[in-house]
Write a protein that holds these residues in place. Structure first.
Motif, PDB file in Angstrom:
ATOM      1  N   HIS A 262      -0.818  -5.659  -5.831  1.00  0.00           N
ATOM      2  CA  HIS A 262      -0.717  -7.100  -5.618  1.00  0.00           C
ATOM      3  C   HIS A 262      -0.161  -7.725  -6.884  1.00  0.00           C
ATOM      4  CE1 HIS A 262      -1.997 -11.316  -5.103  1.00  0.00           C
ATOM      5  NE2 HIS A 262      -2.010 -11.053  -3.798  1.00  0.00           N
ATOM      6  N   ASP A 263       0.722  -8.695  -6.740  1.00  0.00           N
ATOM      7  CA  ASP A 263       1.383  -9.286  -7.902  1.00  0.00           C
ATOM      8  C   ASP A 263       0.392  -9.848  -8.915  1.00  0.00           C
ATOM      9  OD1 ASP A 263       3.820  -8.613  -6.891  1.00  0.00           O
ATOM     10  OD2 ASP A 263       4.356 -10.636  -6.219  1.00  0.00           O
ATOM     11  N   GLN A 264      -0.727 -10.386  -8.444  1.00  0.00           N
ATOM     12  CA  GLN A 264      -1.686 -11.008  -9.358  1.00  0.00           C
ATOM     13  C   GLN A 264      -2.803 -10.059  -9.803  1.00  0.00           C
ATOM     14  OE1 GLN A 264      -3.172 -14.510  -7.381  1.00  0.00           O
ATOM     15  NE2 GLN A 264      -1.197 -15.562  -7.427  1.00  0.00           N
ATOM     16  N   LEU A 265      -3.069  -9.037  -9.004  1.00  0.00           N
ATOM     17  CA  LEU A 265      -4.210  -8.160  -9.298  1.00  0.00           C
ATOM     18  C   LEU A 265      -3.823  -6.821  -9.888  1.00  0.00           C
ATOM     19  CD1 LEU A 265      -6.353  -8.694  -6.062  1.00  0.00           C
ATOM     20  CD2 LEU A 265      -6.382 -10.027  -8.191  1.00  0.00           C
ATOM     21  N   GLY A 266      -2.534  -6.506  -9.884  1.00  0.00           N
ATOM     22  CA  GLY A 266      -2.128  -5.176 -10.316  1.00  0.00           C
ATOM     23  C   GLY A 266      -2.394  -4.173  -9.211  1.00  0.00           C
ATOM     24  N   SER A 267      -2.734  -2.936  -9.572  1.00  0.00           N
ATOM     25  CA  SER A 267      -2.928  -1.892  -8.574  1.00  0.00           C
ATOM     26  C   SER A 267      -4.341  -1.311  -8.643  1.00  0.00           C
ATOM     27  CB  SER A 267      -1.893  -0.780  -8.752  1.00  0.00           C
ATOM     28  OG  SER A 267      -2.079  -0.127  -9.991  1.00  0.00           O
ATOM     29  N   HIS A 268      -4.730  -0.708  -7.526  1.00  0.00           N
ATOM     30  CA  HIS A 268      -6.030  -0.037  -7.463  1.00  0.00           C
ATOM     31  C   HIS A 268      -5.917   1.121  -6.495  1.00  0.00           C
ATOM     32  CE1 HIS A 268     -10.378   0.496  -7.593  1.00  0.00           C
ATOM     33  NE2 HIS A 268     -10.341   0.649  -6.280  1.00  0.00           N
ATOM     34  N   SER A 269      -6.383   2.291  -6.906  1.00  0.00           N
ATOM     35  CA  SER A 269      -6.357   3.476  -6.065  1.00  0.00           C
ATOM     36  C   SER A 269      -7.785   3.919  -5.748  1.00  0.00           C
ATOM     37  CB  SER A 269      -5.620   4.625  -6.762  1.00  0.00           C
ATOM     38  OG  SER A 269      -4.268   4.295  -6.992  1.00  0.00           O
ATOM     39  N   PHE A 270      -8.015   4.282  -4.491  1.00  0.00           N
ATOM     40  CA  PHE A 270      -9.327   4.789  -4.107  1.00  0.00           C
ATOM     41  C   PHE A 270      -9.211   5.570  -2.800  1.00  0.00           C
ATOM     42  CE2 PHE A 270      -9.007   1.341  -1.259  1.00  0.00           C
ATOM     43  CZ  PHE A 270     -10.062   1.318  -0.355  1.00  0.00           C
ATOM     44  N   ARG A 271     -10.261   6.298  -2.483  1.00  0.00           N
ATOM     45  CA  ARG A 271     -10.322   7.065  -1.245  1.00  0.00           C
ATOM     46  C   ARG A 271     -11.251   6.333  -0.277  1.00  0.00           C
ATOM     47  NH1 ARG A 271     -12.141  12.694  -3.570  1.00  0.00           N
ATOM     48  NH2 ARG A 271     -13.337  11.210  -4.823  1.00  0.00           N
TER      49      ARG A 271
ATOM     50  N   ALA B  51       0.819  -1.211   0.000  1.00  0.00           N
ATOM     51  CA  ALA B  51       0.000   0.000   0.000  1.00  0.00           C
ATOM     52  C   ALA B  51       0.850   1.257   0.000  1.00  0.00           C
ATOM     53  CB  ALA B  51      -0.924   0.008   1.215  1.00  0.00           C
ATOM     54  N   THR B  52       0.266   2.322  -0.517  1.00  0.00           N
ATOM     55  CA  THR B  52       0.853   3.660  -0.453  1.00  0.00           C
ATOM     56  C   THR B  52      -0.273   4.648  -0.172  1.00  0.00           C
ATOM     57  OG1 THR B  52       2.511   3.054  -2.118  1.00  0.00           O
ATOM     58  CG2 THR B  52       2.224   5.401  -1.654  1.00  0.00           C
ATOM     59  N   VAL B  53      -0.024   5.597   0.735  1.00  0.00           N
ATOM     60  CA  VAL B  53      -1.027   6.604   1.070  1.00  0.00           C
ATOM     61  C   VAL B  53      -0.593   7.972   0.550  1.00  0.00           C
ATOM     62  CG1 VAL B  53      -2.219   7.822   2.925  1.00  0.00           C
ATOM     63  CG2 VAL B  53      -1.750   5.386   3.152  1.00  0.00           C
ATOM     64  N   ASP B  54      -1.505   8.653  -0.094  1.00  0.00           N
ATOM     65  CA  ASP B  54      -1.325  10.061  -0.420  1.00  0.00           C
ATOM     66  C   ASP B  54      -2.012  10.829   0.704  1.00  0.00           C
ATOM     67  OD1 ASP B  54      -1.694  12.720  -1.312  1.00  0.00           O
ATOM     68  OD2 ASP B  54      -1.640  12.094  -3.405  1.00  0.00           O
ATOM     69  N   GLU B  55      -1.237  11.386   1.622  1.00  0.00           N
ATOM     70  CA  GLU B  55      -1.814  12.027   2.799  1.00  0.00           C
ATOM     71  C   GLU B  55      -2.576  13.303   2.456  1.00  0.00           C
ATOM     72  OE1 GLU B  55       1.058  12.505   5.876  1.00  0.00           O
ATOM     73  OE2 GLU B  55       1.822  10.462   5.702  1.00  0.00           O
ATOM     74  N   THR B  56      -2.283  13.899   1.330  1.00  0.00           N
ATOM     75  CA  THR B  56      -2.967  15.135   0.934  1.00  0.00           C
ATOM     76  C   THR B  56      -4.393  14.857   0.480  1.00  0.00           C
ATOM     77  OG1 THR B  56      -0.873  16.152   0.271  1.00  0.00           O
ATOM     78  CG2 THR B  56      -2.891  17.131  -0.597  1.00  0.00           C
ATOM     79  N   THR B  57      -4.576  13.813  -0.298  1.00  0.00           N
ATOM     80  CA  THR B  57      -5.896  13.515  -0.854  1.00  0.00           C
ATOM     81  C   THR B  57      -6.623  12.397  -0.110  1.00  0.00           C
ATOM     82  OG1 THR B  57      -5.028  11.868  -2.425  1.00  0.00           O
ATOM     83  CG2 THR B  57      -5.072  14.184  -3.139  1.00  0.00           C
ATOM     84  N   GLY B  58      -5.919  11.675   0.765  1.00  0.00           N
ATOM     85  CA  GLY B  58      -6.518  10.535   1.444  1.00  0.00           C
ATOM     86  C   GLY B  58      -6.703   9.343   0.522  1.00  0.00           C
ATOM     87  N   THR B  59      -5.937   9.305  -0.561  1.00  0.00           N
ATOM     88  CA  THR B  59      -6.019   8.203  -1.522  1.00  0.00           C
ATOM     89  C   THR B  59      -5.056   7.090  -1.132  1.00  0.00           C
ATOM     90  OG1 THR B  59      -6.621   9.700  -3.322  1.00  0.00           O
ATOM     91  CG2 THR B  59      -5.735   7.550  -3.942  1.00  0.00           C
ATOM     92  N   VAL B  60      -5.555   5.864  -1.160  1.00  0.00           N
ATOM     93  CA  VAL B  60      -4.722   4.694  -0.899  1.00  0.00           C
ATOM     94  C   VAL B  60      -4.563   3.928  -2.206  1.00  0.00           C
ATOM     95  CG1 VAL B  60      -4.502   2.528   0.364  1.00  0.00           C
ATOM     96  CG2 VAL B  60      -5.518   4.514   1.480  1.00  0.00           C
ATOM     97  N   THR B  61      -3.323   3.622  -2.561  1.00  0.00           N
ATOM     98  CA  THR B  61      -3.044   2.787  -3.727  1.00  0.00           C
ATOM     99  C   THR B  61      -2.570   1.430  -3.239  1.00  0.00           C
ATOM    100  OG1 THR B  61      -2.466   4.679  -5.117  1.00  0.00           O
ATOM    101  CG2 THR B  61      -1.657   2.518  -5.817  1.00  0.00           C
ATOM    102  N   LEU B  62      -3.282   0.386  -3.641  1.00  0.00           N
ATOM    103  CA  LEU B  62      -2.963  -0.986  -3.273  1.00  0.00           C
ATOM    104  C   LEU B  62      -2.345  -1.699  -4.463  1.00  0.00           C
ATOM    105  CD1 LEU B  62      -6.287  -1.857  -1.413  1.00  0.00           C
ATOM    106  CD2 LEU B  62      -4.165  -0.994  -0.426  1.00  0.00           C
TER     107      LEU B  62
END
Length: 252
Positions: free
Chosen positions: A86-95, A73-84
């Motif tokens: 996973h090796d099999q699923l790729g990435s997904h960003s959401f708030r 995971a990675t958090v953008d503290e400014t926007t409250g967006t979390v990017t997840l």
């Protein structure tokens, strides 16, 4: 000299981890953005009308769904967006604070949740504290020496990420941290009071990259040291900043 070797936060409970270089802790609070959110399942007792801290059994966790261990995971503290990721699923960003964006996350994570197990329902948060495994706002502290001792007991390589620790220390003897319960530590400019050892569960058996249970950490702990503890829980008693390579010392 004991020093800080690593810092980690886990923005969504059991759904990813993020390495940090520095963190500022606040008295009486969990690590910022650590377990800020959790994911309920179809048998949760979570009360949306009165959101409060709740026990881990009310959430999707790696104990019951070990495949979740493979998320980063990675958090953008400014926007409250979390990017997840996973090796099999790729990435997904959401708030996570935006209910309109929950459906996309639930769809993304669904392949990691077996149909015969609990299914994710919603993303929730407790006001002003992280959803740690303790009923008090805790920060977990672990030592690399104890981790190496468990790996040696298992006779196999072992990833530190399995333990989901916040603060990792170098320069101690193995299990030295057991003697810190009831004492205060100064780490960087922060001070923390050590409350208790951390009793471990099956979540630590899951490989943090594949999500498969490939190391019997609990058996290793029982055979080697006659307990299932690894790491310690502490509370922040003095606000301050901690960075990699900062010194840690026992005050009393």
């Amino acid at each position: 000299m004991v020093t800080v070797a690593a810092l980690w936060r886990h923005p969504i409970k059991s759904h990813g981890r993020e390495a940090l270089e520095t963190v500022t802790l606040a008295q009486g609070q969990t690590m910022p953005w650590d377990r800020r959110w959790a994911v309920t399942h179809d048998a949760s007792k979570w009360n949306a009308d009165d959101p409060q801290w709740a026990m881990c059994r009310n959430f999707m966790i790696t104990t019951g769904t070990p495949t979740l261990a493979g998320i980063w995971a990675t958090v953008d503290e400014t926007t409250g967006t979390v990017t997840l990721r996973h090796d099999q699923l790729g990435s997904h960003s959401f708030r996570p604070d935006d209910p309109a964006e929950h459906a996309g996350f639930l769809s993304w994570v669904a392949p990691l949740c077996p149909a015969d197990r609990a299914q994710p329902q919603a993303v929730v948060a407790a006001p002003q504290r992280g959803m740690t495994d303790t009923d008090f706002p805790s920060i977990s502290i672990m030592t690399r020496a104890s981790h190496k001792a468990v790996a040696a007991q298992l006779s196999q390589p072992l990833e530190t990420e399995r333990w989901r620790g916040n603060i990792w220390l170098d320069g101690t003897d193995a299990w030295e941290e057991e003697n810190w319960v009831g004492k205060t530590l100064r780490i960087g400019s922060a001070e923390l009071h050590v409350q208790s050892p951390i009793q471990r569960c099956k979540a630590t058996m899951a490989n943090p990259r594949t999500g498969k249970r490939d190391a019997d950490t609990l058996d290793a702990l029982r055979r080697g040291w006659n307990h299932q503890n690894f790491g310690i829980y502490a509370t922040v008693t003095k606000s301050g900043t901690i960075a990699i390579n900062d010194r840690a010392e026992v005050l009393n």
